[in-house]
Each structure stands twice: as structure tokens, then as C-alpha cells.
Design a protein around this motif. Structure first.
Motif, PDB file in Angstrom:
ATOM      1  N   PRO A 118      32.819  -8.158   0.660  1.00  0.00           N
ATOM      2  CA  PRO A 118      31.857  -8.125   1.768  1.00  0.00           C
ATOM      3  C   PRO A 118      30.482  -7.771   1.230  1.00  0.00           C
ATOM      4  CG  PRO A 118      33.372  -6.247   1.865  1.00  0.00           C
ATOM      5  CD  PRO A 118      33.846  -7.128   0.758  1.00  0.00           C
ATOM      6  N   ASN A 119      29.483  -8.505   1.632  1.00  0.00           N
ATOM      7  CA  ASN A 119      28.156  -8.223   1.077  1.00  0.00           C
ATOM      8  C   ASN A 119      27.067  -8.230   2.138  1.00  0.00           C
ATOM      9  OD1 ASN A 119      28.376 -10.921   1.468  1.00  0.00           O
ATOM     10  ND2 ASN A 119      27.417 -11.551  -0.432  1.00  0.00           N
ATOM     11  N   LEU A 120      27.381  -7.625   3.290  1.00  0.00           N
ATOM     12  CA  LEU A 120      26.330  -7.388   4.275  1.00  0.00           C
ATOM     13  C   LEU A 120      25.467  -6.222   3.776  1.00  0.00           C
ATOM     14  CD1 LEU A 120      28.414  -7.664   7.581  1.00  0.00           C
ATOM     15  CD2 LEU A 120      26.892  -9.374   6.582  1.00  0.00           C
ATOM     16  N   LEU A 121      24.187  -6.270   4.106  1.00  0.00           N
ATOM     17  CA  LEU A 121      23.299  -5.194   3.669  1.00  0.00           C
ATOM     18  C   LEU A 121      23.445  -4.020   4.643  1.00  0.00           C
ATOM     19  CD1 LEU A 121      20.369  -7.591   2.814  1.00  0.00           C
ATOM     20  CD2 LEU A 121      21.689  -6.234   1.178  1.00  0.00           C
ATOM     21  N   PRO A 122      23.764  -2.824   4.115  1.00  0.00           N
ATOM     22  CA  PRO A 122      24.160  -1.704   4.979  1.00  0.00           C
ATOM     23  C   PRO A 122      23.098  -1.282   5.987  1.00  0.00           C
ATOM     24  CG  PRO A 122      24.273  -1.092   2.635  1.00  0.00           C
ATOM     25  CD  PRO A 122      23.890  -2.531   2.690  1.00  0.00           C
ATOM     26  N   SER A 123      21.810  -1.468   5.657  1.00  0.00           N
ATOM     27  CA  SER A 123      20.768  -0.930   6.533  1.00  0.00           C
ATOM     28  C   SER A 123      20.222  -1.962   7.521  1.00  0.00           C
ATOM     29  CB  SER A 123      19.621  -0.386   5.677  1.00  0.00           C
ATOM     30  OG  SER A 123      19.057  -1.465   4.950  1.00  0.00           O
ATOM     31  N   GLN A 129      20.767  -9.726   9.439  1.00  0.00           N
ATOM     32  CA  GLN A 129      21.573 -10.182   8.294  1.00  0.00           C
ATOM     33  C   GLN A 129      21.463 -11.703   8.152  1.00  0.00           C
ATOM     34  OE1 GLN A 129      23.444  -8.095   6.334  1.00  0.00           O
ATOM     35  NE2 GLN A 129      23.435  -6.244   7.607  1.00  0.00           N
ATOM     36  N   LEU A 130      21.327 -12.382   9.297  1.00  0.00           N
ATOM     37  CA  LEU A 130      21.305 -13.847   9.281  1.00  0.00           C
ATOM     38  C   LEU A 130      19.936 -14.394   8.894  1.00  0.00           C
ATOM     39  CD1 LEU A 130      23.948 -13.282  10.888  1.00  0.00           C
ATOM     40  CD2 LEU A 130      23.449 -15.332  12.188  1.00  0.00           C
ATOM     41  N   LEU A 131      18.930 -13.501   8.814  1.00  0.00           N
ATOM     42  CA  LEU A 131      17.566 -13.967   8.546  1.00  0.00           C
ATOM     43  C   LEU A 131      17.059 -13.569   7.169  1.00  0.00           C
ATOM     44  CD1 LEU A 131      16.189 -13.169  12.091  1.00  0.00           C
ATOM     45  CD2 LEU A 131      16.521 -15.435  11.120  1.00  0.00           C
ATOM     46  N   VAL A 132      17.921 -12.944   6.381  1.00  0.00           N
ATOM     47  CA  VAL A 132      17.497 -12.466   5.060  1.00  0.00           C
ATOM     48  C   VAL A 132      16.950 -13.615   4.220  1.00  0.00           C
ATOM     49  CG1 VAL A 132      18.321 -11.499   2.881  1.00  0.00           C
ATOM     50  CG2 VAL A 132      19.022 -10.457   5.044  1.00  0.00           C
ATOM     51  N   THR A 133      17.682 -14.725   4.194  1.00  0.00           N
ATOM     52  CA  THR A 133      17.252 -15.861   3.374  1.00  0.00           C
ATOM     53  C   THR A 133      15.904 -16.393   3.856  1.00  0.00           C
ATOM     54  OG1 THR A 133      19.579 -16.386   3.141  1.00  0.00           O
ATOM     55  CG2 THR A 133      18.040 -18.039   2.389  1.00  0.00           C
ATOM     56  N   ALA A 134      15.743 -16.454   5.184  1.00  0.00           N
ATOM     57  CA  ALA A 134      14.468 -16.924   5.739  1.00  0.00           C
ATOM     58  C   ALA A 134      13.327 -16.004   5.322  1.00  0.00           C
ATOM     59  CB  ALA A 134      14.558 -16.994   7.264  1.00  0.00           C
ATOM     60  N   HIS A 135      13.564 -14.687   5.396  1.00  0.00           N
ATOM     61  CA  HIS A 135      12.534 -13.727   4.989  1.00  0.00           C
ATOM     62  C   HIS A 135      12.194 -13.900   3.514  1.00  0.00           C
ATOM     63  CE1 HIS A 135      12.037 -11.611   8.701  1.00  0.00           C
ATOM     64  NE2 HIS A 135      13.327 -11.273   8.785  1.00  0.00           N
ATOM     65  N   LEU A 136      13.241 -14.026   2.688  1.00  0.00           N
ATOM     66  CA  LEU A 136      13.019 -14.174   1.248  1.00  0.00           C
ATOM     67  C   LEU A 136      12.242 -15.453   0.943  1.00  0.00           C
ATOM     68  CD1 LEU A 136      16.449 -13.044  -0.267  1.00  0.00           C
ATOM     69  CD2 LEU A 136      14.270 -11.804  -0.310  1.00  0.00           C
ATOM     70  N   ALA A 137      12.472 -16.484   1.763  1.00  0.00           N
ATOM     71  CA  ALA A 137      11.786 -17.763   1.541  1.00  0.00           C
ATOM     72  C   ALA A 137      10.370 -17.743   2.132  1.00  0.00           C
ATOM     73  CB  ALA A 137      12.606 -18.898   2.141  1.00  0.00           C
ATOM     74  N   GLY A 138       9.991 -16.619   2.732  1.00  0.00           N
ATOM     75  CA  GLY A 138       8.633 -16.503   3.261  1.00  0.00           C
ATOM     76  C   GLY A 138       8.413 -17.216   4.580  1.00  0.00           C
ATOM     77  N   VAL A 139       9.490 -17.474   5.330  1.00  0.00           N
ATOM     78  CA  VAL A 139       9.360 -18.145   6.631  1.00  0.00           C
ATOM     79  C   VAL A 139       8.687 -17.181   7.619  1.00  0.00           C
ATOM     80  CG1 VAL A 139      10.638 -19.199   8.537  1.00  0.00           C
ATOM     81  CG2 VAL A 139      11.405 -19.541   6.181  1.00  0.00           C
ATOM     82  N   ARG A 140       7.666 -17.687   8.333  1.00  0.00           N
ATOM     83  CA  ARG A 140       6.902 -16.822   9.251  1.00  0.00           C
ATOM     84  C   ARG A 140       6.650 -17.549  10.573  1.00  0.00           C
ATOM     85  NH1 ARG A 140       7.661 -13.776   5.771  1.00  0.00           N
ATOM     86  NH2 ARG A 140       6.289 -12.791   4.247  1.00  0.00           N
ATOM     87  N   GLY A 141       6.136 -16.804  11.534  1.00  0.00           N
ATOM     88  CA  GLY A 141       5.602 -17.386  12.758  1.00  0.00           C
ATOM     89  C   GLY A 141       6.604 -18.191  13.552  1.00  0.00           C
ATOM     90  N   ARG A 142       6.162 -19.377  13.965  1.00  0.00           N
ATOM     91  CA  ARG A 142       6.990 -20.218  14.825  1.00  0.00           C
ATOM     92  C   ARG A 142       8.312 -20.602  14.153  1.00  0.00           C
ATOM     93  NH1 ARG A 142       4.617 -25.214  18.100  1.00  0.00           N
ATOM     94  NH2 ARG A 142       2.902 -23.738  18.100  1.00  0.00           N
ATOM     95  N   ALA A 143       8.235 -20.916  12.853  1.00  0.00           N
ATOM     96  CA  ALA A 143       9.453 -21.305  12.126  1.00  0.00           C
ATOM     97  C   ALA A 143      10.450 -20.152  12.113  1.00  0.00           C
ATOM     98  CB  ALA A 143       9.106 -21.731  10.702  1.00  0.00           C
ATOM     99  N   LEU A 144       9.935 -18.920  11.979  1.00  0.00           N
ATOM    100  CA  LEU A 144      10.828 -17.759  11.972  1.00  0.00           C
ATOM    101  C   LEU A 144      11.439 -17.558  13.361  1.00  0.00           C
ATOM    102  CD1 LEU A 144      12.015 -15.441  10.311  1.00  0.00           C
ATOM    103  CD2 LEU A 144      10.070 -14.030  11.010  1.00  0.00           C
TER     104      LEU A 144
END
Ligand code: ADP
Ligand code: MG
Length: 253
Positions: A118-123, A129-144
């Protein structure tokens, strides 16, 4: 290849054409394994001549004893391990042979993975958890915002809509596994790879997780490979891949 792609199947939610999605051909994987008495490097063959073909909306179960190469098969399919011989094609594109950066990009775009550990981030709360990849990819605004909506829908789909604000430690093992599955699917991959999703769950919760995997495989028209060591859960699969000592024993439809 199977009846799951006939006219009786529900209309796909997207415009993906029918046909193979994941194809392995003659895959061999070896690992360094010490040296011979005369000093020459020795290798251990972990997968040998492994071939498989999984279509849209199809679930393949991979069965085999511990150490038979099941996780390695998934790692190769994911492009995380490059085979010594053979090819892996995802959505018609060959993963093997691509430079690492392109392989990584293709993996992110087309493959969802549920790891055995299991590799959910504890905090992080469930929705995040479902948006980590989007955040890492720099997705912002309307796309986010769009991704946030997609994540909320996917949580509903796996029965976790009411738990979006929870932290991982506030969930049961089965619920955490559902979040893992939702996270793997949120980018709408063509391929879903799942390693022993029920190993930490009791019978009833295992059944529910396998039923969920089958349902999302059909509805989202994803090509799913599920590793399990439980023959009961392989019964529902469209295809069973049996591994023994790195070799595929039989492939049944
Ligand atoms: P399974 O998932 O069926 O239990 P694995 O694919 O994890 O099997 O492992 C198959 C074999 O390959 C085992 O003998 C294991 O010890 C070996 N193996 C797996 N990964 C590595 C690695 N990174 N380096 C060396 N040997 C490995
Ligand atoms: Mg394993």
C-alpha cells in the motif's frame, strides 16, 4: 478474442476502438545471480518466453506460486523493468526499446498501477491522493478543477465518495485498496495492472475488491491484469495466465 467485445457489451464511455491493448511477446527477464566457481557472472531467469494478449474490457488473472515471476510480469508490462528479450506493446506502441523518458511518459499516459505494497501518502486526504500526479505535473486552474471533478467521480465509482475527506489511517484495508484502485484509474489509462489486491483482506472484502475490478474493467473498457494466488478469484477472469518458475503454463480463454 472473447465475448466481452461483442455488440452486447455496453457502449464504451470513450471512443477507443476495439482490439488488443496490452501485448507481451516472448518476454525474458534475467537478474544477476552471483558468479560461477570460475568467476563468470551467473544469471537467474525469472521470466522466459512469456506471451500474453489482453483486450479492452478484459480481465486477465495471473496465478502462480510465490517466486514464480508474477510481479516481474507486471513490472515488465508497466515498463518498469526492461526485458532481456521480447517486446511489450501498449495501445499498439512498443514500450520496450523506448528511451527511459518516453517510456515513463507512455506509462503515465496509458497505464494505471496498483502495487502490492500500500502506498497512499499518510498525510493526504483521500480526494488529494488522486491528484498527486496532477500536482506533480504542475496542473493548475481550470485543468486542475476538471481533474478534481474526475477524481470525485472516480471515488464515487469505487464506493468511496463519502470518504473523500478521510486520511488513510481512518480507512479499513478494503477501503484503502479502493482508493488505490481509484487513483490508478483517475487518468483513464488503457491498462490497469494490479498486484495481489486481496492479500491483506478477508474473504468477503477480497470478493468485493475483485468484483469492483471486474466492474471497472468492463465499464471503463480497460485491459486489466490482476495478480492473485487465489484460484477462486481467477474464475471470473476472461483469461488465466498460470506461471511456474517464470514460464506460462497455459493460457485459457
Ligand atoms: P512473484 O511475484 O510470483 O512472487 P517475483 O516476480 O517477485 O515473483 O519474483 C520472481 C523471482 O525473481 C524470485 O525468485 C525473486 O527472488 C526474483 N527477483 C525478483 N526481483 C528481483 C530483483 N530485482 N533482483 C533479483 N532477483 C529478483
Ligand atoms: Mg509478487
Amino acid at each position: 478474442m472473447t465475448s466481452t467485445r461483442t455488440a452486447a457489451a455496453p457502449a464504451p464511455a470513450d471512443s477507443r476502438p476495439p482490439g488488443e491493448v496490452l501485448r507481451l511477446d516472448g518476454v525474458r527477464v534475467t537478474y544477476p545471480d552471483g558468479r560461477e566457481a570460475d568467476g563468470t557472472p551467473r544469471t537467474a531467469t525469472v521470466l522466459d518466453a512469456a506471451s500474453a494478449d489482453i483486450g479492452r474490457g478484459e480481465l486477465a488473472a495471473v496465478l502462480g506460486p510465490s517466486g514464480s515471476g508474477k510481479s516481474t510480469l507486471l513490472s515488465v508490462a508497466a515498463g518498469l523493468v526492461v526485458p532481456d528479450a521480447g517486446t511489450v506493446r501498449v495501445d499498439g506502441r512498443e514500450l520496450t526499446g523506448l528511451p527511459e523518458a518516453e517510456r515513463t511518459r507512455l506509462r503515465r499516459e496509458t497505464i494505471g498501477i496498483v502495487f502490492q505494497q500500500p502506498n497512499l501518502l499518510p498525510s493526504l486526504r483521500v480526494a488529494e491522493q488522486l491528484l498527486v500526479t496532477a500536482h506533480l505535473a504542475g496542473v493548475r486552474g481550470r485543468a486542475l478543477r476538471a481533474q478534481r471533478e474526475g477524481a470525485a467521480e472516480m471515488l464515487e465509482r469505487v464506493g468511496m465518495g463519502a470518504y473523500a475527506r478521510r486520511l488513510p489511517h481512518e480507512l479499513s484495508g478494503g477501503q484503502r485498496q479502493r482508493v488505490n484502485i481509484a487513483r490508478a484509474l483517475v487518468a483513464r489509462p488503457a491498462v490497469l495492472l494490479v498486484d495481489e489486491p486481496t492479500s491483506a483482506l478477508d474473504r468477503e472484502r477480497s470478493r468485493a475488491v475483485v468484483d469492483l475490478l471486474l466492474a471497472v474493467t468492463r465499464e471503463l473498457r480497460v485491459a486489466t491484469v490482476m495478480v492473485t494466488h487465489d484460484t477462486e478469484f481467477a474464475e471470473d477472469a476472461d483469461q488465466v495466465i498460470r506461471l511456474r518458475d517464470g514460464r506460462i503454463q497455459e493460457a485459457m480463454e
